[in-house]
Design an enzyme around this catalytic site. Sequence first.
Site, PDB file in Angstrom:
ATOM      1  N   ARG A   1      40.497  21.760 -20.199  1.00 39.03           N
ATOM      2  CA  ARG A   1      40.104  21.244 -21.512  1.00 39.03           C
ATOM      3  C   ARG A   1      39.673  19.787 -21.444  1.00 39.03           C
ATOM      4  O   ARG A   1      38.644  19.404 -22.023  1.00 39.03           O
ATOM      5  CB  ARG A   1      41.262  21.389 -22.511  1.00 39.03           C
ATOM      6  CG  ARG A   1      40.946  20.975 -23.933  1.00 39.03           C
ATOM      7  CD  ARG A   1      39.956  21.928 -24.584  1.00 39.03           C
ATOM      8  NE  ARG A   1      38.565  21.537 -24.405  1.00 39.03           N
ATOM      9  CZ  ARG A   1      37.558  22.396 -24.405  1.00 39.03           C
ATOM     10  NH1 ARG A   1      37.763  23.683 -24.542  1.00 39.03           N
ATOM     11  NH2 ARG A   1      36.329  21.959 -24.239  1.00 39.03           N
TER      12      ARG A   1
ATOM     13  N   LYS B   1      29.055   0.974 -31.715  1.00 36.96           N
ATOM     14  CA  LYS B   1      29.637   2.051 -32.518  1.00 36.96           C
ATOM     15  C   LYS B   1      30.001   3.229 -31.617  1.00 36.96           C
ATOM     16  O   LYS B   1      29.445   4.320 -31.697  1.00 36.96           O
ATOM     17  CB  LYS B   1      28.668   2.477 -33.608  1.00 36.96           C
ATOM     18  CG  LYS B   1      28.390   1.370 -34.624  1.00 36.96           C
ATOM     19  CD  LYS B   1      27.350   1.788 -35.640  1.00 36.96           C
ATOM     20  CE  LYS B   1      27.071   0.652 -36.620  1.00 36.96           C
ATOM     21  NZ  LYS B   1      26.001   0.999 -37.592  1.00 36.96           N
TER      22      LYS B   1
ATOM     23  N   GLU C   1      20.642 -11.633 -36.813  1.00 35.73           N
ATOM     24  CA  GLU C   1      20.244 -10.575 -37.743  1.00 35.73           C
ATOM     25  C   GLU C   1      19.624 -11.178 -39.001  1.00 35.73           C
ATOM     26  O   GLU C   1      20.149 -12.153 -39.544  1.00 35.73           O
ATOM     27  CB  GLU C   1      21.477  -9.741 -38.124  1.00 35.73           C
ATOM     28  CG  GLU C   1      21.228  -8.656 -39.142  1.00 35.73           C
ATOM     29  CD  GLU C   1      22.517  -7.967 -39.552  1.00 35.73           C
ATOM     30  OE1 GLU C   1      22.938  -7.032 -38.840  1.00 35.73           O
ATOM     31  OE2 GLU C   1      23.124  -8.382 -40.571  1.00 35.73           O
TER      32      GLU C   1
END
Length: 281
Positions: free
Chosen positions: A98, A133, A195
């Site tokens: 697994r 992320k 940004e």
Amino acid sequence: MQDLHDEIRANVQRALQEDIGSGDLTASLIPDDKALQATVISRGNAVLCGTQWFDTCFVSLAVDTEIEWFAKDGETVQAGQILCKVEGNARALLTAERSALNFLQLLSAVATQTRRYADAVAGTSAVIVDTRKTLPGLRLAQKYAVACGGGVNHRIGLYDGILIKENHIIAAGGIQPALSRAREIAPPGVFIQIEVESLAELREALAADARMVLLDNFTLDQLTDAVALTRQQAGAPVILEASGNITLDNVRQAAETGVDRISIGSLTKNIQAVDLSMRFI
């Protein structure tokens, strides 16, 4: 990227520990000297990734496990294709199965999704880049998968690059002060990116001699205008990165605006595992 070998061992050790705990009770049904063979089959088309994690799961439990791969990381595999053959102690194979498949399915999914985006922008000047992320504890693994899929790794963490976002700009007192301070503290070779959320902020960043700008949630028309403005105003080359609200449906259009990079958080965050099956024979 950092050396993967230690990271792979650490990833696998944590995965096996959380799954096995004090012992695999079900595997105890099998005689401890029994040997088995198994094959792993892909049930869909995918980009293979994670073979080293897969191997380490089995070898960690039985060092004499034999694994023969019929495809390599980064290669496209087809539905129904046999990916590898595994032979070894039956208990070890059943216990590690697994965890080994979890790594292979997850990392192949990241590589597969990245390849879709990379193929979508092929022939343009833009590259697909990843973000922070990532799943906690699996950053290097997922960034490795992005590279296998044809993407480009951005900063690994907060320590190897400076990305000045909206809240940093507010706290620093504006775009110009934030960039000035960043240049003072940046170690040699560390990039500085800022940004911006509008063309007005882009003008301000260019006036402050920004060399790497993230265009956050710009529309396609705004991206086109941003590229034109940068070419007109910047005195030296500036890397423009588009980010936010970009999907497979519009990534080609975003690339054709002339931006240099397109960052996609969903490469490592919103993932549907590749369907693989391990069959014992």
